[in-house]
Design an enzyme around this catalytic site. Structure first.
Site, mmCIF file in Angstrom:
data_model
loop_
_atom_site.group_PDB
_atom_site.id
_atom_site.type_symbol
_atom_site.label_atom_id
_atom_site.label_comp_id
_atom_site.label_asym_id
_atom_site.label_seq_id
_atom_site.Cartn_x
_atom_site.Cartn_y
_atom_site.Cartn_z
ATOM 1 N N THR A 93 0.794 -1.193 -0.058
ATOM 2 C CA THR A 93 0.036 0.062 0.072
ATOM 3 C C THR A 93 0.772 1.384 -0.010
ATOM 4 O OG1 THR A 93 -1.495 -0.995 1.303
ATOM 5 C CG2 THR A 93 -1.985 1.335 1.282
ATOM 6 N N LYS A 168 -7.717 1.630 -3.202
ATOM 7 C CA LYS A 168 -7.579 1.168 -1.854
ATOM 8 C C LYS A 168 -7.489 2.359 -0.698
ATOM 9 C CE LYS A 168 -4.968 -1.003 1.379
ATOM 10 N NZ LYS A 168 -5.199 -1.974 2.140
#
Ligand code: NAD
Length: 295
Positions: A93, A168
Protein backbone atom coordinates in the site's frame (compact mmCIF):
# COMPACT_ATOMS: atom_id res chain seq x y z
CA UNK A 1 3.20 -22.38 -14.00
CA UNK A 2 5.26 -19.20 -13.76
CA UNK A 3 8.79 -18.46 -12.57
CA UNK A 4 8.26 -15.82 -9.89
CA UNK A 5 10.53 -13.62 -7.77
CA UNK A 6 9.00 -12.36 -4.51
CA UNK A 7 10.63 -9.48 -2.59
CA UNK A 8 9.43 -8.47 0.89
CA UNK A 9 8.61 -11.51 3.04
CA UNK A 10 6.94 -9.82 6.03
CA UNK A 11 3.55 -10.43 7.65
CA UNK A 12 1.83 -10.31 4.26
CA UNK A 13 4.57 -11.30 1.78
CA UNK A 14 5.59 -14.41 3.74
CA UNK A 15 2.23 -16.22 3.52
CA UNK A 16 1.62 -14.91 -0.04
CA UNK A 17 4.92 -16.53 -1.09
CA UNK A 18 3.89 -19.79 0.60
CA UNK A 19 0.60 -19.79 -1.37
CA UNK A 20 2.43 -19.25 -4.69
CA UNK A 21 4.62 -22.28 -3.91
CA UNK A 22 1.52 -24.32 -2.94
CA UNK A 23 -0.09 -23.40 -6.28
CA UNK A 24 2.90 -24.96 -8.09
CA UNK A 25 4.84 -21.85 -9.15
CA UNK A 26 8.65 -21.79 -9.06
CA UNK A 27 9.39 -19.03 -6.52
CA UNK A 28 12.68 -17.32 -5.67
CA UNK A 29 12.43 -14.97 -2.69
CA UNK A 30 14.40 -12.23 -0.97
CA UNK A 31 14.02 -10.09 2.17
CA UNK A 32 16.55 -8.05 4.16
CA UNK A 33 15.63 -10.02 7.32
CA UNK A 34 17.24 -13.45 7.73
CA UNK A 35 14.36 -14.95 9.75
CA UNK A 36 11.91 -14.10 6.95
CA UNK A 37 14.21 -15.68 4.35
CA UNK A 38 14.45 -18.84 6.48
CA UNK A 39 10.67 -19.03 6.80
CA UNK A 40 10.24 -18.68 3.01
CA UNK A 41 12.84 -21.42 2.53
CA UNK A 42 10.95 -23.80 4.80
CA UNK A 43 7.77 -22.89 2.85
CA UNK A 44 9.46 -24.17 -0.32
CA UNK A 45 10.87 -21.03 -2.01
CA UNK A 46 14.44 -20.76 -3.26
CA UNK A 47 16.33 -17.92 -1.54
CA UNK A 48 18.43 -15.39 -3.46
CA UNK A 49 21.31 -13.28 -2.13
CA UNK A 50 19.78 -9.97 -3.25
CA UNK A 51 16.68 -8.55 -4.94
CA UNK A 52 18.58 -8.23 -8.24
CA UNK A 53 19.70 -11.88 -8.03
CA UNK A 54 16.13 -13.03 -7.26
CA UNK A 55 14.63 -11.55 -10.44
CA UNK A 56 17.10 -13.10 -12.93
CA UNK A 57 15.06 -15.17 -15.41
CA UNK A 58 11.72 -14.48 -13.67
CA UNK A 59 8.52 -14.10 -15.74
CA UNK A 60 6.90 -12.20 -12.88
CA UNK A 61 8.35 -10.15 -10.00
CA UNK A 62 6.18 -9.25 -6.98
CA UNK A 63 7.10 -6.69 -4.30
CA UNK A 64 5.38 -6.42 -0.88
CA UNK A 65 7.18 -3.64 1.00
CA UNK A 66 6.40 -1.02 3.68
CA UNK A 67 6.10 2.25 1.69
CA UNK A 68 6.66 4.08 -1.61
CA UNK A 69 10.34 4.83 -1.00
CA UNK A 70 11.11 1.12 -0.50
CA UNK A 71 9.19 0.18 -3.65
CA UNK A 72 10.99 2.77 -5.80
CA UNK A 73 14.36 1.75 -4.39
CA UNK A 74 13.75 -1.99 -5.03
CA UNK A 75 12.24 -1.40 -8.50
CA UNK A 76 15.29 0.76 -9.42
CA UNK A 77 17.50 -2.13 -8.34
CA UNK A 78 15.63 -4.98 -10.06
CA UNK A 79 14.31 -3.49 -13.32
CA UNK A 80 17.72 -3.44 -15.07
CA UNK A 81 18.14 -7.15 -14.19
CA UNK A 82 14.69 -8.19 -15.49
CA UNK A 83 13.88 -9.82 -18.82
CA UNK A 84 12.33 -7.38 -21.34
CA UNK A 85 8.59 -8.02 -21.66
CA UNK A 86 8.37 -9.63 -18.18
CA UNK A 87 5.90 -8.35 -15.57
CA UNK A 88 6.39 -6.56 -12.24
CA UNK A 89 3.59 -6.27 -9.66
CA UNK A 90 3.64 -4.16 -6.49
CA UNK A 91 1.13 -5.24 -3.83
CA UNK A 92 2.30 -2.85 -1.09
CA UNK A 93 0.00 0.00 0.00
CA UNK A 94 1.80 3.15 -1.18
CA UNK A 95 1.06 6.70 -2.32
CA UNK A 96 -0.47 7.11 -5.77
CA UNK A 97 2.37 9.36 -6.99
CA UNK A 98 5.10 6.81 -6.17
CA UNK A 99 2.97 4.08 -7.79
CA UNK A 100 2.77 6.11 -11.02
CA UNK A 101 6.52 6.83 -10.86
CA UNK A 102 7.16 3.09 -10.48
CA UNK A 103 5.00 2.32 -13.56
CA UNK A 104 7.00 4.90 -15.58
CA UNK A 105 10.28 3.33 -14.48
CA UNK A 106 9.08 -0.12 -15.57
CA UNK A 107 8.00 1.22 -18.98
CA UNK A 108 11.46 2.73 -19.43
CA UNK A 109 12.96 -0.76 -18.99
CA UNK A 110 10.44 -2.47 -21.31
CA UNK A 111 8.74 -4.29 -18.41
CA UNK A 112 4.94 -4.57 -17.93
CA UNK A 113 3.68 -3.28 -14.57
CA UNK A 114 0.66 -3.47 -12.27
CA UNK A 115 -0.05 -1.78 -8.92
CA UNK A 116 -2.10 -4.33 -6.99
CA UNK A 117 -2.62 -3.39 -3.32
CA UNK A 118 -4.67 -5.79 -1.25
CA UNK A 119 -7.39 -5.89 1.32
CA UNK A 120 -8.02 -8.85 3.59
CA UNK A 121 -5.10 -8.51 6.02
CA UNK A 122 -2.82 -11.27 7.28
CA UNK A 123 -5.76 -13.69 7.59
CA UNK A 124 -6.55 -13.22 3.90
CA UNK A 125 -2.86 -13.54 3.01
CA UNK A 126 -2.66 -16.91 4.81
CA UNK A 127 -5.96 -18.22 3.45
CA UNK A 128 -5.30 -16.96 -0.14
CA UNK A 129 -8.55 -14.98 -0.02
CA UNK A 130 -7.13 -11.46 -0.58
CA UNK A 131 -8.86 -8.88 -2.77
CA UNK A 132 -6.44 -7.30 -5.28
CA UNK A 133 -7.22 -3.79 -6.61
CA UNK A 134 -5.24 -3.41 -9.82
CA UNK A 135 -3.99 -0.50 -11.90
CA UNK A 136 -2.18 -0.82 -15.23
CA UNK A 137 -2.60 -1.50 -18.93
CA UNK A 138 -4.97 -4.27 -20.08
CA UNK A 139 -2.09 -6.43 -21.28
CA UNK A 140 -0.27 -6.16 -17.92
CA UNK A 141 -3.48 -6.90 -15.96
CA UNK A 142 -4.21 -9.96 -18.13
CA UNK A 143 -0.72 -11.31 -17.39
CA UNK A 144 -1.04 -10.59 -13.65
CA UNK A 145 -4.53 -12.02 -13.03
CA UNK A 146 -3.75 -15.77 -13.08
CA UNK A 147 -0.90 -15.44 -10.60
CA UNK A 148 -2.87 -13.12 -8.31
CA UNK A 149 -5.59 -15.79 -8.27
CA UNK A 150 -3.10 -18.08 -6.45
CA UNK A 151 -3.10 -15.56 -3.55
CA UNK A 152 -6.59 -14.08 -3.61
CA UNK A 153 -10.20 -14.67 -4.52
CA UNK A 154 -11.23 -11.31 -5.98
CA UNK A 155 -9.11 -9.52 -8.60
CA UNK A 156 -10.46 -6.16 -9.81
CA UNK A 157 -9.02 -4.09 -12.67
CA UNK A 158 -9.65 -0.50 -11.48
CA UNK A 159 -8.03 1.40 -14.37
CA UNK A 160 -4.63 2.67 -15.50
CA UNK A 161 -1.38 3.28 -13.58
CA UNK A 162 -2.04 4.00 -9.87
CA UNK A 163 -5.77 3.17 -10.03
CA UNK A 164 -5.36 0.22 -7.64
CA UNK A 165 -3.72 2.44 -5.01
CA UNK A 166 -6.41 5.09 -5.55
CA UNK A 167 -9.17 2.51 -4.96
CA UNK A 168 -7.43 1.18 -1.86
CA UNK A 169 -7.09 4.55 -0.09
CA UNK A 170 -10.62 5.68 -1.04
CA UNK A 171 -12.02 2.42 0.37
CA UNK A 172 -9.99 2.67 3.56
CA UNK A 173 -10.97 6.31 4.05
CA UNK A 174 -14.64 5.19 4.01
CA UNK A 175 -13.77 2.45 6.50
CA UNK A 176 -11.86 4.78 8.88
CA UNK A 177 -14.67 7.33 8.90
CA UNK A 178 -17.47 4.75 9.22
CA UNK A 179 -15.80 2.89 12.11
CA UNK A 180 -15.61 6.13 14.11
CA UNK A 181 -19.27 6.88 13.29
CA UNK A 182 -20.35 3.41 14.40
CA UNK A 183 -18.29 3.78 17.61
CA UNK A 184 -19.96 7.13 18.35
CA UNK A 185 -23.42 5.62 17.84
CA UNK A 186 -22.73 2.71 20.23
CA UNK A 187 -21.33 5.10 22.89
CA UNK A 188 -24.37 7.38 22.53
CA UNK A 189 -26.62 4.29 22.84
CA UNK A 190 -24.83 3.35 26.10
CA UNK A 191 -25.52 6.84 27.51
CA UNK A 192 -29.18 6.55 26.46
CA UNK A 193 -29.60 3.15 28.13
CA UNK A 194 -30.01 1.29 24.82
CA UNK A 195 -28.39 -2.18 24.72
CA UNK A 196 -25.65 -2.97 22.20
CA UNK A 197 -27.73 -5.83 20.82
CA UNK A 198 -30.80 -3.61 20.32
CA UNK A 199 -28.80 -1.01 18.37
CA UNK A 200 -27.15 -3.78 16.35
CA UNK A 201 -30.49 -5.44 15.51
CA UNK A 202 -31.89 -2.14 14.25
CA UNK A 203 -28.84 -0.56 12.56
CA UNK A 204 -27.63 -3.76 10.88
CA UNK A 205 -30.92 -3.97 8.97
CA UNK A 206 -31.70 -0.23 8.62
CA UNK A 207 -30.23 2.75 6.82
CA UNK A 208 -27.23 2.89 9.21
CA UNK A 209 -26.12 -0.53 7.91
CA UNK A 210 -22.43 -0.79 6.92
CA UNK A 211 -19.53 -3.28 7.07
CA UNK A 212 -18.24 -1.71 10.32
CA UNK A 213 -21.48 -2.84 11.99
CA UNK A 214 -22.41 -6.08 10.26
CA UNK A 215 -18.98 -7.72 9.88
CA UNK A 216 -16.73 -5.93 12.35
CA UNK A 217 -18.99 -4.64 15.13
CA UNK A 218 -16.78 -2.69 17.61
CA UNK A 219 -18.59 -3.90 20.76
CA UNK A 220 -18.44 -7.51 22.04
CA UNK A 221 -21.45 -9.72 21.40
CA UNK A 222 -23.38 -9.09 18.20
CA UNK A 223 -20.66 -10.27 15.73
CA UNK A 224 -18.73 -13.08 17.46
CA UNK A 225 -15.77 -13.01 15.02
CA UNK A 226 -15.07 -9.28 15.43
CA UNK A 227 -11.88 -8.22 17.32
CA UNK A 228 -14.05 -6.59 20.05
CA UNK A 229 -14.62 -10.15 21.34
CA UNK A 230 -10.88 -10.76 21.52
CA UNK A 231 -9.56 -7.73 23.43
CA UNK A 232 -9.23 -5.74 20.15
CA UNK A 233 -6.33 -7.91 19.00
CA UNK A 234 -5.73 -7.12 15.28
CA UNK A 235 -7.09 -7.78 12.65
CA UNK A 236 -6.06 -4.52 11.14
CA UNK A 237 -3.91 -2.47 13.51
CA UNK A 238 -4.67 1.20 14.20
CA UNK A 239 -1.19 2.25 13.01
CA UNK A 240 -1.96 0.78 9.56
CA UNK A 241 -5.21 2.77 9.52
CA UNK A 242 -3.17 5.92 10.32
CA UNK A 243 -0.89 5.06 7.39
CA UNK A 244 -3.81 4.65 4.96
CA UNK A 245 -5.67 7.78 6.15
CA UNK A 246 -2.43 9.76 5.79
CA UNK A 247 -2.00 8.44 2.23
CA UNK A 248 -5.60 9.50 1.53
CA UNK A 249 -4.93 13.03 2.87
CA UNK A 250 -1.69 13.33 0.86
CA UNK A 251 -3.58 12.26 -2.27
CA UNK A 252 -6.44 14.67 -1.53
CA UNK A 253 -3.98 17.56 -1.09
CA UNK A 254 -2.16 16.72 -4.31
CA UNK A 255 -5.35 16.20 -6.33
CA UNK A 256 -7.19 19.23 -4.91
CA UNK A 257 -9.99 17.21 -3.26
CA UNK A 258 -11.44 18.45 0.05
CA UNK A 259 -12.17 15.61 2.49
CA UNK A 260 -12.93 17.13 5.92
CA UNK A 261 -14.21 13.89 7.48
CA UNK A 262 -11.21 11.97 6.11
CA UNK A 263 -8.94 14.59 7.70
CA UNK A 264 -10.74 14.42 11.03
CA UNK A 265 -10.64 10.61 11.00
CA UNK A 266 -6.87 10.80 10.40
CA UNK A 267 -6.47 13.13 13.43
CA UNK A 268 -8.60 10.89 15.67
CA UNK A 269 -6.61 7.76 14.73
CA UNK A 270 -3.32 9.67 15.14
CA UNK A 271 -4.34 10.61 18.72
CA UNK A 272 -5.28 6.97 19.42
CA UNK A 273 -1.91 5.81 18.04
CA UNK A 274 0.03 8.48 19.97
CA UNK A 275 -1.61 7.27 23.20
CA UNK A 276 0.13 3.92 22.69
CA UNK A 277 -2.63 2.07 20.82
CA UNK A 278 -0.92 1.64 17.43
CA UNK A 279 -0.95 -2.14 17.78
CA UNK A 280 -4.61 -2.30 18.84
CA UNK A 281 -7.22 -3.24 16.23
CA UNK A 282 -8.60 -0.11 14.55
CA UNK A 283 -12.14 -0.92 15.81
CA UNK A 284 -10.75 -0.23 19.31
CA UNK A 285 -11.23 3.44 18.40
CA UNK A 286 -14.57 3.07 20.23
CA UNK A 287 -12.58 3.04 23.48
CA UNK A 288 -11.09 6.42 22.54
CA UNK A 289 -14.57 7.76 21.71
CA UNK A 290 -15.93 6.44 25.04
CA UNK A 291 -13.03 8.03 26.96
CA UNK A 292 -13.85 11.46 25.44
CA UNK A 293 -17.05 11.57 27.51
CA UNK A 294 -14.99 11.37 30.71
CA UNK A 295 -12.96 14.47 29.79
P1 NAD B 1 6.06 -5.98 7.08
O1 NAD B 1 6.79 -4.83 7.69
O2 NAD B 1 5.70 -7.16 7.92
O3 NAD B 1 6.90 -6.54 5.81
C1 NAD B 1 7.65 -5.74 4.95
C2 NAD B 1 8.91 -6.53 4.59
O4 NAD B 1 9.66 -5.82 3.62
C3 NAD B 1 9.84 -6.74 5.81
O5 NAD B 1 10.05 -8.13 5.98
C4 NAD B 1 11.12 -6.00 5.40
O6 NAD B 1 12.30 -6.62 5.88
C5 NAD B 1 11.04 -6.06 3.88
N1 NAD B 1 11.86 -5.06 3.21
C6 NAD B 1 11.91 -3.72 3.44
N2 NAD B 1 12.78 -3.14 2.59
C7 NAD B 1 13.28 -4.12 1.81
C8 NAD B 1 14.24 -4.16 0.75
N3 NAD B 1 14.85 -3.04 0.33
N4 NAD B 1 14.53 -5.35 0.17
C9 NAD B 1 13.89 -6.48 0.59
N5 NAD B 1 12.99 -6.52 1.60
C10 NAD B 1 12.70 -5.35 2.20
O7 NAD B 1 4.74 -5.36 6.41
P2 NAD B 1 3.40 -6.14 5.97
O8 NAD B 1 2.43 -6.14 7.10
O9 NAD B 1 3.78 -7.42 5.30
O10 NAD B 1 2.82 -5.10 4.89
C11 NAD B 1 3.40 -4.97 3.60
C12 NAD B 1 2.58 -3.98 2.81
O11 NAD B 1 1.21 -4.43 2.72
C13 NAD B 1 2.50 -2.58 3.44
O12 NAD B 1 2.56 -1.62 2.42
C14 NAD B 1 1.17 -2.57 4.16
O13 NAD B 1 0.62 -1.28 4.30
C15 NAD B 1 0.34 -3.43 3.23
N6 NAD B 1 -0.81 -4.09 3.88
C16 NAD B 1 -0.67 -4.70 5.08
C17 NAD B 1 -1.77 -5.32 5.67
C18 NAD B 1 -1.66 -6.01 7.01
O14 NAD B 1 -2.70 -6.35 7.60
N7 NAD B 1 -0.44 -6.27 7.51
C19 NAD B 1 -3.02 -5.32 5.01
C20 NAD B 1 -3.12 -4.73 3.76
C21 NAD B 1 -2.00 -4.11 3.20
Amino acid sequence: MATIAFIGLGNMGGPMTANLVKAGHKVTAFDLVEASRNQAKSDGAAIAESSAAAVKGADIVITMLPAGKHVLSVWNEVLPAMTKGALIIDSSTIDVESAREAHALAAKHGVLSVDAPVSGGTGGAKAATLTFMCGGEDKAFAAAKPVLESMGKKIVHCGGAGAGQAAKICNNMILGISMIGVGEAFVLAEKLGLSHQALFDVASTSSGQCWAITSYCPVPGPVPASPANNGYKPGFAANLMVKDLTLAQDAANTAGAVTPLGKHAQEIYQAFDAAGNGGVDFSGIIQHVRALAGK
